[in-house]
Design a protein around this motif. Sequence first.
Motif, PDB file in Angstrom:
ATOM      1  N   LYS A   2       2.578  -2.977  -6.723  1.00 13.31           N
ATOM      2  CA  LYS A   2       2.874  -2.455  -5.208  1.00 13.31           C
ATOM      3  C   LYS A   2       3.161  -3.941  -4.277  1.00 13.31           C
ATOM      4  N   GLU A   3       4.288  -3.691  -3.473  1.00  9.62           N
ATOM      5  CA  GLU A   3       4.582  -4.720  -2.485  1.00  9.62           C
ATOM      6  C   GLU A   3       3.410  -4.916  -1.422  1.00  9.62           C
ATOM      7  N   ALA A   5       2.192  -5.103   2.204  1.00 12.16           N
ATOM      8  CA  ALA A   5       2.478  -4.324   3.313  1.00 12.16           C
ATOM      9  C   ALA A   5       2.654  -5.570   4.502  1.00 12.16           C
ATOM     10  N   GLU A   6       1.816  -6.572   4.227  1.00 18.06           N
ATOM     11  CA  GLU A   6       1.874  -7.499   5.303  1.00 18.06           C
ATOM     12  C   GLU A   6       1.706  -8.891   4.634  1.00 18.06           C
ATOM     13  N   LYS A  23      -8.031  -2.925   6.751  1.00 23.39           N
ATOM     14  CA  LYS A  23      -6.728  -2.533   6.195  1.00 23.39           C
ATOM     15  C   LYS A  23      -6.734  -2.578   4.565  1.00 23.39           C
ATOM     16  N   GLN A  28      -3.954  -0.895   1.862  1.00 20.92           N
ATOM     17  CA  GLN A  28      -2.774  -1.796   2.083  1.00 20.92           C
ATOM     18  C   GLN A  28      -3.273  -2.965   1.157  1.00 20.92           C
ATOM     19  N   ARG A  29      -2.119  -3.323   0.844  1.00 15.21           N
ATOM     20  CA  ARG A  29      -2.098  -4.958  -0.061  1.00 15.21           C
ATOM     21  C   ARG A  29      -1.551  -5.846   0.935  1.00 15.21           C
ATOM     22  N   ILE A  30      -2.096  -7.041   1.064  1.00 14.11           N
ATOM     23  CA  ILE A  30      -1.946  -8.124   1.813  1.00 14.11           C
ATOM     24  C   ILE A  30      -1.717  -9.309   1.190  1.00 14.11           C
ATOM     25  N   GLU A  43      -6.136  -7.049  -2.109  1.00 14.15           N
ATOM     26  CA  GLU A  43      -5.763  -5.464  -2.379  1.00 14.15           C
ATOM     27  C   GLU A  43      -7.013  -4.687  -2.965  1.00 14.15           C
TER      28      GLU A  43
END
Length: 101
Positions: A2-3, A5-6, A23, A28-30, A43
């Motif tokens: 997964k890419e 998000a931020e 987040k 979300q993955r940061i 993540e």
Amino acid sequence: MKEAAETIGVRELRQNASRYLAKVKQGQRIAVTDRGELVAYLEPVDEPRTTYQQMVAAGKVRLATGSIHDLLREIGPPPPAEPDESSPFEELMRMRDEERY
């Protein structure tokens, strides 16, 4: 995979860790950078479900890197049983029979 998000810097993470962890909890993955270089991802954790997965996650079990055939080629076959000893198979059958009766 997964890419992210931020993307945030280490300094931003230190100053606002709670916000970014919230987040991550939401899925979300940061990406985290240090001076513009990617150093880590934050993540969500995939909780281990089975006992085996829990043991791997805890470092109590290491995943195999080869096959039993590779190991046997490296160390050779197990030594034969002594003449008066039963084989592992025979011993297992004896133990099973004892459990049944």
